[in-house]
Design a protein around this motif. Sequence first.
Motif, PDB file in Angstrom:
ATOM      1  N   LYS A  69       0.839  -1.200   0.000  1.00  0.00           N
ATOM      2  CA  LYS A  69       0.000   0.000   0.000  1.00  0.00           C
ATOM      3  C   LYS A  69       0.877   1.255   0.000  1.00  0.00           C
ATOM      4  CE  LYS A  69      -3.698   2.369   2.495  1.00  0.00           C
ATOM      5  NZ  LYS A  69      -4.553   2.396   3.699  1.00  0.00           N
ATOM      6  N   THR A  71       0.515   5.512   0.030  1.00  0.00           N
ATOM      7  CA  THR A  71      -0.387   6.631   0.265  1.00  0.00           C
ATOM      8  C   THR A  71       0.370   7.936   0.101  1.00  0.00           C
ATOM      9  OG1 THR A  71      -1.583   5.281   1.903  1.00  0.00           O
ATOM     10  CG2 THR A  71      -2.046   7.647   1.856  1.00  0.00           C
ATOM     11  N   GLU A 502     -10.550   8.312  11.115  1.00  0.00           N
ATOM     12  CA  GLU A 502      -9.650   7.164  11.015  1.00  0.00           C
ATOM     13  C   GLU A 502      -8.607   7.233  12.115  1.00  0.00           C
ATOM     14  OE1 GLU A 502      -8.293   5.434   7.004  1.00  0.00           O
ATOM     15  OE2 GLU A 502      -6.505   6.445   7.741  1.00  0.00           O
ATOM     16  N   VAL A 516      -7.708   2.035  10.859  1.00  0.00           N
ATOM     17  CA  VAL A 516      -9.080   1.573  11.051  1.00  0.00           C
ATOM     18  C   VAL A 516     -10.016   2.773  11.063  1.00  0.00           C
ATOM     19  CG1 VAL A 516     -10.671   0.334  12.570  1.00  0.00           C
ATOM     20  CG2 VAL A 516      -8.297  -0.411  12.390  1.00  0.00           C
ATOM     21  N   GLU A 555     -14.705  -7.237   8.378  1.00  0.00           N
ATOM     22  CA  GLU A 555     -13.463  -6.924   7.674  1.00  0.00           C
ATOM     23  C   GLU A 555     -12.310  -6.724   8.661  1.00  0.00           C
ATOM     24  OE1 GLU A 555     -11.435  -6.911   4.278  1.00  0.00           O
ATOM     25  OE2 GLU A 555     -13.614  -7.154   4.422  1.00  0.00           O
ATOM     26  N   ALA A 559      -8.802  -8.737   8.652  1.00  0.00           N
ATOM     27  CA  ALA A 559      -7.538  -7.998   8.550  1.00  0.00           C
ATOM     28  C   ALA A 559      -6.518  -8.486   9.572  1.00  0.00           C
ATOM     29  CB  ALA A 559      -7.791  -6.504   8.737  1.00  0.00           C
ATOM     30  N   ASN A 588     -20.697  -6.943   7.898  1.00  0.00           N
ATOM     31  CA  ASN A 588     -20.197  -5.797   7.124  1.00  0.00           C
ATOM     32  C   ASN A 588     -21.344  -4.917   6.631  1.00  0.00           C
ATOM     33  OD1 ASN A 588     -17.465  -6.265   7.361  1.00  0.00           O
ATOM     34  ND2 ASN A 588     -17.310  -7.434   5.463  1.00  0.00           N
ATOM     35  N   THR A 596     -15.762   4.074  -2.047  1.00  0.00           N
ATOM     36  CA  THR A 596     -14.677   3.388  -1.336  1.00  0.00           C
ATOM     37  C   THR A 596     -15.138   1.998  -0.913  1.00  0.00           C
ATOM     38  OG1 THR A 596     -15.385   4.331   0.786  1.00  0.00           O
ATOM     39  CG2 THR A 596     -13.715   5.548  -0.458  1.00  0.00           C
ATOM     40  N   ARG A 599     -13.641  -1.392   4.556  1.00  0.00           N
ATOM     41  CA  ARG A 599     -12.369  -1.728   5.206  1.00  0.00           C
ATOM     42  C   ARG A 599     -12.614  -1.999   6.686  1.00  0.00           C
ATOM     43  NH1 ARG A 599      -8.673   2.004   5.627  1.00  0.00           N
ATOM     44  NH2 ARG A 599      -9.898   3.883   5.206  1.00  0.00           N
ATOM     45  N   SER A 600     -11.527  -2.140   7.422  1.00  0.00           N
ATOM     46  CA  SER A 600     -11.638  -2.382   8.862  1.00  0.00           C
ATOM     47  C   SER A 600     -12.327  -1.201   9.538  1.00  0.00           C
ATOM     48  CB  SER A 600     -10.245  -2.587   9.466  1.00  0.00           C
ATOM     49  OG  SER A 600      -9.632  -3.737   8.943  1.00  0.00           O
ATOM     50  N   TYR A 744     -16.335   2.621  -6.251  1.00  0.00           N
ATOM     51  CA  TYR A 744     -15.995   1.207  -6.126  1.00  0.00           C
ATOM     52  C   TYR A 744     -17.212   0.323  -6.432  1.00  0.00           C
ATOM     53  CZ  TYR A 744     -13.944  -3.033  -4.138  1.00  0.00           C
ATOM     54  OH  TYR A 744     -13.448  -4.306  -3.959  1.00  0.00           O
TER      55      TYR A 744
END
Length: 788
Positions: A69, A71, A502, A516, A555, A559, A588, A596, A599-600, A744
């Motif tokens: 990943k 960023t 986040e 997360v 998720e 992870a 989920n 998007t 995710r976690s 997405y």
Amino acid sequence: MLISYFKTAIRNFVRHKYFSLLNVLGLALGMSVSLLFISFYSFVSSFDDFHSKGDKIYRIISTVEKGVKRTDLASAPFILTKVLENEVPEIEEVVCINAAFSSVVVSSKVNIPVQGYYADDNFFSVFDFKLIQGNPRTALLKPNSILLKESVATKLGKSRELIGSMIEIEGAGLFEVTGIVKDESLSHFSFEVLVSMSTLPDTITQRYIAGVWKSFRDQYIYILASDQTRREKLQESLDRITNILNEKARDSRISLKLQALADITPGPDLENSLGPDTDYLLIFIFGTISLLILAPACFNYSNIFIARALKRSKEVGLRKTMGGAKLQIFAQFIAETVTMTVISLFGALIIFFLIRPEFEDMMPGNWLDLSLTWEMVAVFLVFAIATGMITGVLPALHFAGLNPIQSLKGLSVNNKFSRMRIRKVLVVFQFGLSFCFIVLMFIFSKQYQYNLNYNYGFNTDNILDVELQGLDPAKFDAEFSRLAEVQTISKSSGILGMSFTETYVREQSGKDSLAVVQLFVDSNYIENMDLLLVAGRNFPPGDFTQERHIIVNEEFVHAWNIDHAIDAIGKTFLVDGNYLEVIGVLKNFHYAPLHTPIRSFFFRTDTSQFRYANVKLTTNDIKNTMTSMEKTWSTLHDSRKLEAKFFDDEMEEFYFFYRKLLEMIGYLGVLAISISVLGLLGMVIYTTEWRTKEAGIRKVFGASDSGIAWLLSKDFLKLMFYAIALGIPISSWLFDDFLSAIQYYRVSIGIWDIVISVVIFFVVGVLAIASQVRKVAVKNPVDTLRYE
């Protein structure tokens, strides 16, 4: 000579009114989008031009690589500030900005929500924002000092009366007004207030200290280089610092780069960016669309102009016989084309004024202002002249190269041009573009409906989100729960599916951390929103001032490589300095917008973070229910009005961009189709004029009206079939790729989308062709044989 060229141009336009009108309309439609692009690019390119030291100001941006990943961030760790001051002598000033300030100015007149930055005291030494009142050298020196933008000061009272006075900031106490900042400056900095950095709350400061080099949120560092310092030298110093950091790092790598102030807007797409989103991709897409709309209009002009070569070739032949040079012939036709584009500019400006408000509304935040200035009028005029010169090159070269003897005999090269493959290719391209826009309108309308009707995995029916506006959540519960229409009440720090924050999480026994997404809620929230627990239990009722538990999504479990949801129950994780235990696992759901992936995620409990009350209502009389709620609210908060919206309405407002984008695509589609139809009409009119006598001869020999119509139409219908064959795979590939870049979870192009688009495309094309072909097909052969 030039005056005679323009006189000749005007006479030709008047003599051939129909073709002139088609060309003016086509060019006006094509140029209107380009005018929009020019004004937009000019506007965003002028950001931060007013800083006198702008060529020496840089922002430090970061790239974090963790595994696969990567960023790219517009922010940088605050600890870097001290390192730069101590180890890089080529830097004159280092300015830190924290974008975490968001509160409410409390006033007896009106309470004003404001957002802004905590800034170092040397902010005005580097940036040239004008102060109406206040001393820029001392305005940010003391704790609890605040500067207001002119618009905020106007709402509170006269600026002269505010300087030195104390104002209350909700939840933070009293602040001294030390300056009023002028509104006019166009900058990537988007703030309503500036607060001294020494006022930054300890809770935020401790988070940065704990994160050290891993804390990037809301932190921005700008440097002012000395006069003699080269950018390469500064970058070498940054590389040296990051090399030392990465030697100690275990789970990630950091790289720091310089970004010139002029390269921020427009600039690369960075996370945590300040100001409006105007990255290079947006500029490229907008510019490409403008070109794709303009090019067919220019081609139509050239195509029709040359197709009518026989009527102009005798004129050219006579001028050459009388001594006219190629350059003079070339200049005459260039002058004609420039005159045409300048006339078309007036039509393009009318369209520009009609669509400008819609385009400005597309940009969230109302920061875009495309008001016309005299400078932009001059730029538009230069653009029209340049368009005319480029568009007129092909016709001018064609006529300048004609043989005078052949021209006088009427033996032009027109028929050769009509058989050129390039002409057919360009017509197919033009039709294919129109077809693609029709498909695009269908896809985006489907995507908009898809977003509104999507199952997010939680309940949105009859949920009213009320902004607490600093009100004690317990008092809100006590009063509003008495209303008969209120079924249940929960609290949250944000709106599910739209807003979240986040943080980084580390396992109690581990060393690696994981980003997360989080939301702070109470014990009623999960039941109120109909979220499904697949393992564990809900938060227990009680006092949430001391955090102990978290509830995670599936998720999050995956992870951390936990095989089953039940196995995650009881595990402990380090979150913002506290060890929190997992007590539940949720199925989920979409906590974020659909652009998007999931995710976690986890829910946390902290009453100080609550910003909204989520009220589930059971009523058929919304008007009376809202009246009752407003009366109850006034007993709790007499200085501020009730701010409440239904969840479904908020969701629709949140996807306002899609609706505006759909409207803009619809407009572009209409433009593309209109330009194609105008070009088609011009070519059909010319073809029918050219073959009128042929049609009469064929009818004398027994040809039917339908046979003549088919004869004159079939070549154009073939080109339309070719355009569809080209447009279907391109639209499928392009739109699927484009949608995946902005969302997405998306729709795909279906067979019925293609079928309906084909039907619309053919109906429009056939009507345009039939409107002209029918006139020739039904004419009496006696009249057509006399036609000259």
